[in-house]
Each structure stands twice: as C-alpha cells, then as structure tokens.
Scaffold this active site. Structure first.
Site, PDB file in Angstrom:
ATOM      1  N   SER A 143      37.321  41.949  24.607  1.00 64.80           N
ATOM      2  CA  SER A 143      36.988  42.274  25.993  1.00 64.80           C
ATOM      3  C   SER A 143      35.632  41.725  26.410  1.00 64.80           C
ATOM      4  O   SER A 143      35.353  41.628  27.606  1.00 64.80           O
ATOM      5  CB  SER A 143      37.013  43.792  26.197  1.00 64.80           C
ATOM      6  N   HIS A 166      43.202  38.633  26.178  1.00 71.38           N
ATOM      7  CA  HIS A 166      42.656  39.970  26.408  1.00 71.38           C
ATOM      8  C   HIS A 166      43.696  40.884  27.034  1.00 71.38           C
ATOM      9  O   HIS A 166      44.047  40.749  28.200  1.00 71.38           O
ATOM     10  CB  HIS A 166      41.410  39.858  27.310  1.00 71.38           C
ATOM     11  N   GLU A 191      44.399  38.613  30.299  1.00 73.69           N
ATOM     12  CA  GLU A 191      43.461  37.516  30.563  1.00 73.69           C
ATOM     13  C   GLU A 191      43.596  36.485  29.451  1.00 73.69           C
ATOM     14  O   GLU A 191      43.367  36.801  28.277  1.00 73.69           O
ATOM     15  CB  GLU A 191      42.017  38.027  30.595  1.00 73.69           C
ATOM     16  N   ASN A 249      35.878  42.405  33.169  1.00 68.66           N
ATOM     17  CA  ASN A 249      34.695  43.194  32.810  1.00 68.66           C
ATOM     18  C   ASN A 249      33.429  42.666  33.483  1.00 68.66           C
ATOM     19  O   ASN A 249      32.509  43.435  33.773  1.00 68.66           O
ATOM     20  CB  ASN A 249      34.515  43.232  31.289  1.00 68.66           C
TER      21      ASN A 249
END
Length: 724
Positions: free
Chosen positions: A430, A451, A463, A501
């Site tokens: 992440s 991800h 992702e 993130n």
C-alpha cells in the site's frame, strides 16, 4: 423493403406481417438521435402500408436493445429545462406513435432489454421472450427516471407496487421473473423465439387474441381505488425515503410521478413523466451518476483492451503470505476460476488464510448465493503450501507478506529464483515504492505492484503499479488477471502512496488539524457521512484502517512529500498510537468498540480520546465548525492531491481518478468522484474556497494548472492535463 436505415428496417413479410428490425451498425442496439429519426420513418412507413396486418419487432443482435446512448446525455442536459422539455417529449411521442399503430404488435425479446429497450417492449401489445432475456429499467442508477413512457406503461402492465420496485431498484430481471409479474406473455427457448412470436401475432391478426383490449389499459388511468392508491404510494414513499435518502432524488421523483399520474390517461401521465425527467436531468446527482457510468466504461474498456493485448495468460497463480489479505486474494482468484497456491512459512498462517476464504464462502452458502458443491470446488482451487517448490509452474505471484520493505525484498528475491523466467512477480503493497522493491528482483520488466484493498472480496479496486522498468506486456497481463478476478484495475505510476493512499492522507491531515483546533471528531464524522456522503467519517475510517497503519503511512507520505505532507506536530493519530489505541483491531481508538447484551457490535466515542486530544490541542478545548467549513477543510486537500496526480501522470485520466476513489475508498457515488465533484462545484468556486484556507499549508493551495484550466474554461474529462 418498406424502410432501410443504418440502425432500423421495416420489411413486409408474407401474410401482411411487417418485421420492424433493430440492427445497428455497432455491436449493440441503442437509442440515439439518429435512431430516433429512423424510428419516425419506420412508423410512417408502416402506417402508409395498406397491406400491413400486424407488426413483429425483432433484433438482429445477441441482445434486443441495451438502452439509450448515454454519451449524448451530458451535453443535452446542459440545456435549460425549458429547452429540455421539447426534446424529452419528442422521444416519448415517438414511442406513443408506435403504440398507436392500428395493428397488433408483438415483440420478440432476446438478451438484454434495458431502459429504452424495455420501454420499447412496453409500447408493444404482446411481449414474448426467450430464456436469455434480462429486462429492466435502470434509469435511477443514472439519477433519472424512465423517459420514454416507462413510468406510465409499466405500472399499468404489472401493477404500481411491482413497477415501483422494478424502477426504484433499477435491477434487471430474468425472463421467468418478468413472466411472474405479468410483463411477458410467454417465455420460450431461444431457437423457438421467432416462431412463437409469429404464431402469437397471427393469432392476434386472426382475432383469436384481442389486441385492442390488451392495449387499452396502457392508455387509461391506473385501476386503483383511492384507498389502494394511498396505501400503495405511502408505503412505497416510506421505503424509498429509508433506502435512497436525500442524496438520490430519482426514486422519490419516480414514485411521486406515478402517484400524480394514477388518475390520468396516457397523455396526462406522459406529460408528468416528461417534467420529472427534465427536472432530474438538471440535478447534480444525475450529472454525477451519468459521469460515473461513463467513467466505469472507461475503466472496463481499458481492462478489456489489456486482456486482448496480453501476451501471457494467467492460468495458475500463487499468493505469498496467508494472512487475512492473502486468504482474501486466494479466495478471489479461486472463486473466479484461477487455481492458486497459498504459500506461507507456518501451518498456523495457512490455517488463517484458509479460514478467511472458507468464512467468505460459508456466508454465501448461508445466504443462498452459493451451493455447498460450488463452495467445495472453490476451496479445492486453493492449494496451501509451506514450500517454494509448489510455485514453480505458476504464471503470476502476488507477494502479500508484512508491509516491511526488507521482508518484502527478501521474499521477492527468494520466489523469483523458483518461478519460471516468464512468470510475473507482483507485490501487494500500500505504500512501499515499487521501484525500491524492484531492486531486489533480477527481471525488473516482469515486476510491478498489485495493490488490493481490504476486504478483498468486497472492494472492487486493484491498483496496478507500474515501475520504471515494468514492461507493457507485464502491465497488460496483470490488468487482465485482475479483471479475470472480477476486479476493476486501474494502472498508476509509482510514487509514495501510489494514487489512493496519496490522496487519502491529505484528507486525514485536514481532519487531524481540525481536531487540534478543537473540533469534535464525532461531529466531523457525522458531517462527512450524513452531509457529504462518505460511508465512514475520517475518525471511524482511521479506526478501521488501524491507527498503527495510519501512523506508519503518515510517516511514509511525509518522507515522500516533505513540504506538503510533513507530519503534523501533536498529530491526534500519533497520540492514539503512542497510547496503543490501535482502532478496531484492539477495540479502542477514536471510538471504543465492544458488544451489547445481544452480541451486536457497539461503537462509542472514547472519553480517553477526548482527554488525550485536550492535552495536545492548540489550546482550544472545543470549537464548533459549520458543515461547509468541515467539508472544505477535509475535501480541499484531497481534491488538490487528485489534481496533482493527474497533472503528474500518476493516474492517466479523470475517469480513472474518479473510479479509483469510488472503488477504493467509497467516495460518494452520487457525487461522481473527486474530479466530477470539483467540476460540479465549478473550478472558479473551488479555487475561491481553497484560497480562503491557503494560509493553512500547501495541501490547501491549488496548482497553477488548475488555475489555468479555470481561466480557459476547460474540463478535466476532455483535456490532457499532464504537466510533468
């Protein structure tokens, strides 16, 4: 041939039957402006044909009609409501004109008949479908109501209560379900569809079926007594208010339209539908939801293209690390048909991974969504292993061990020495740089990030993170595998936090600063949930993510963007972490978690958290912030970072930027995603709002690129905004 166009044709067959065929030049039939012009010509041709005795409506495609061409909507909907009304009425008038043909009409429905496709069938006297049929009115999912007579005809065919259920959920129904409520007159096997439809039409022509009597209820008022009407519509409105809420106006407009039109004939009822459609077309919710649909098509289209371009098929996979995340990945791969090896270093971890997968499957069996036989088959697709020898023949590896760069580097180097030279190795991380992790592998072109989001079985997004040396072939294969797993993959370029993130932590930073200034975190959560529409407010989300995880990620982001995302002094998240209040994982964070007397989970604002924040705040015990100010303080940093990711090419398009946050974070769908939200506010308005808070730091300061976009009046959805 009575008429031959690019999408429609009308041909006089034997015995006076006119076949009205939908056969667009593309892969599917849909209603667009060009098709409507041909539709008018077809109706005229049928009315002017003295030999015509009946009309058979068919499709030459694998599906009947998939709906209206949504790509035309957003531009048309920009017109003033007064100009929209004639456009909408023209469309419904076309369907009315077909319904008014003085001949019996039968439609043969195959595959999907959605939206305008369903409404086309409703304009016919008789509806016969094959077993492949899937029919419904999904307009509420676009923030709209049916616009070609659906709110008028469907209640008069299947009853108001059934019609409200169909239209408020937007679901597609199988042939047998449509037959059960009276929408269909017959269901047959696909090979008998045409024969059965012709037989029914000939019966109507011969007078064995009273087609005029069949048509009449669609032209008249609803057959409801005053008492029945009150009970039906009050019940429906109560259910819709509870389920849809204030952010989704379309379902309530739909039921109120049907209610107001209940005592009217077709003309009066259709006028109310036209007005309701026009009203909704001008709402932000419709703009956002139509944009959302189109953005989703972009993401799906790219995944489909990747599948065609992929030179390597993934027929067997492996996941390294059998924790909750690894178990979720193993389940998802196995459930969607790709066998997977689940490798770990101890039996306890493998048991946890298998228990995670079995738990997800058991819930599906208990809810009747899966058979025990299917569950066994999925579990048999997962092979637990303690040895690297088991992964020698896999096509792809997903490393999902602990989020520690040294541990990941060691595991990646180990597994690469066992797999074949053409196997792809990915890391489920992440925050850790893919280029950094790539230094531990030899075949850098066959390495990238993958991800997943927790819980894997519920979160749609993956992702796919491209490193500097990742090959296009590797990216295509990984995207194709993610899509095969039932996920919506978005390709992003490597940077701290990647995309999701990276844009989430400025949002958290805005929240932390607000708490330090005396905001009540419970009040902030309520505003962001009830007013803005997030599924969880920031405090609750941090507890779910894990305070330890959030604190770690804050450090990563601070190191990656030291001027913009520098760690906040006395950060409330760090204060909780230092007190070992880790969120839901240990039952205490911003909230205290437990169970009531019946064993149901509880969530109560923690007094310990309030006491802790009082000791680290900027000197203000408590301060009330308005709803608008709360939203601005949290959303400006997030939207600014999304724009930076677009400008830097971290994410390729505005559509993918929007879908990433909707699929990965639960961004409110009725707002359409961060870029759609920005453009709905208006760039000038957003910049003025952000400038008010620019003194709070770089995360509140808009980019020069956004100012240039605002000045030129451009849209992020039609412009290449990359500046780096």
């Amino acid at each position: 041939m009575l008429f031959q166009g690019k999408s429609l044709s009308a041909q006089l067959l034997d015995d006076g039957i006119v076949e009205f065929k939908f056969d667009a030049q593309g892969s599917v039939n849909k209603f667009d402006q060009a098709t409507f012009k041909e539709y008018i010509a077809v109706v005229d041709a049928i009315n002017n044909c003295s030999e015509a005795k009946g009309v058979l409506v068919t499709s030459a495609k694998s599906s009947f009609i998939v709906g209206a061409d949504i790509t035309e909507f957003l531009e048309i909907f920009k017109k003033p409501e007064a100009e929209l009304m004639p456009w909408i009425k023209q469309g419904s008038d076309v369907f009315d004109s077909f319904e008014d043909i003085n001949l019996p009409t039968v439609v043969a429905i195959n595959g999907f008949a959605l939206g305008g496709g369903c409404e086309m069938t409703l304009a016919c006297d008789y509806r016969i479908a094959d077993t492949s049929c899937s029919i419904g009115l999904p307009e509420v999912k676009l923030g709209l109501i049916p616009g070609f007579g659906g709110t008028v005809r469907l209640p008069r065919v299947i009853g108001a209560d059934n019609a409200v259920e169909w239209m408020s959920t937007g679901k597609a129904f199988r042939a047998e379900q449509a037959m059960a409520v009276g929408l269909l007159d017959a269901v047959v096997a696909p090979e008998h569809l045409r024969e059965a439809a012709l037989k029914m039409l000939n019966q109507a022509i011969a007078g064995k079926l009273d087609w005029r009597a069949k048509r009449q209820p669609k032209l008249a008022a609803l057959k409801l007594s005053p008492v029945e009407a009150i009970m039906t519509f009050n019940t429906c409105k109560g259910m819709i208010a509870a389920k849809a809420g204030k952010h989704y106006p379309a379902p309530m407009v739909m039921v109120k339209t049907i209610e107001a039109a209940a005592g009217l004939g077709r003309a009066g009822a259709m006028a109310l539908e036209n007005a309701g459609f026009a009203k909704l077309a001008k709402t932000d919710a419709a703009t956002a939801q139509i944009g959302l649909f189109m953005a989703d098509q972009v993401v799906k289209g790219k995944a489909k293209k990747a599948g065609k371009q992929a030179t390597k098929a993934v027929n067997k996979a492996a996941v390294l690390g059998a924790g909750i995340m690894g178990g979720g990945i193993a389940y998802q791969s196995a459930y969607k048909g790709t066998p997977i090896i689940m490798k770990d270093i101890n039996d306890q971890a493998l048991d946890l991974g298998l228990t995670t997968a079995a738990g997800i499957l058991t819930k599906q069996v208990e809810r009747g969504r899966m058979t025990a036989k299917k569950m066994a088959g999925v579990l048999n697709n997962i092979t637990p292993s303690l040895s690297y020898d088991s992964v020698k023949d896999v096509d792809i590896v997903v490393e999902a061990v602990v989020e520690n760069p040294k541990v990941k580097a060691m595991v990646l180097a180990e597994v690469e020495s066992y797999v074949s030279d053409d196997a792809i190795v990915t890391s489920n991380t992440s925050t850790i740089s893919i280029d950094l992790l790539a230094t531990s592998v030899k075949r850098k072109d066959k390495f990238c990030g993958m991800h997943f989001f927790n819980p894997v079985n519920k979160m749609p997004l993956v992702e796919v993170i491209r490193g500097k040396e990742t090959s296009d072939e590797t990216v295509a294969a990984v995207v194709a595998y993610a899509a095969k797993m039932g996920k919506s993959p978005i390709v992003v370029n490597d940077c701290p936090g990647f995309y999701i993130n990276r844009v989430l932590f400025p949002y958290f930073a805005g929240f932390s600063q607000l708490v330090l200034e005396g905001a009540d975190f419970v009040a902030v959560d309520k505003v962001m949930e009830k007013q803005f529409g997030w599924p969880m407010g920031p405090a609750y989300l941090l507890d779910v993510v894990g305070i330890d995880t959030a604190d770690h990620c804050t450090g990563v982001m601070s190191a990656g963007f030291p001027t913009r995302m520098t760690k906040i002094d006395n950060d409330p998240v760090s204060a909780l972490y230092n007190e070992k209040r880790l969120g839901q994982k240990n039952g205490k964070g911003f909230y205290d978690y437990g169970k009531d007397k019946r064993g149901r989970p509880t969530k109560v604002a923690a007094q310990a958290a309030y006491d802790l924040f009082a000791g680290v705040s900027t000197g203000v015990d408590k301060k009330d912030f308005t709803q608008d100010e709360t939203i601005a303080r949290l959303m400006i940093p997030m939207v600014n970072e999304v724009v930076r990711c677009l400008e830097e090419g971290v994410v390729d398009t505005a559509a993918e930027a929007d879908m990433g946050l909707i699929y990965g974070l639960g961004f409110p769908p009725f707002r359409g995603g961060p870029i759609r939200y920005l453009e709905t506010l208006g760039l000038d308005n957003f910049i003025a709002m952000a400038d008010k808070y620019a003194h709070l730091g770089e995360i509140y300061q808009v980019t020069d690129g956004m100012r240039a976009m605002a000045k030129s009046g451009q849209s992020y959805f039609t412009t290449d905004v990359k500046t780096a």
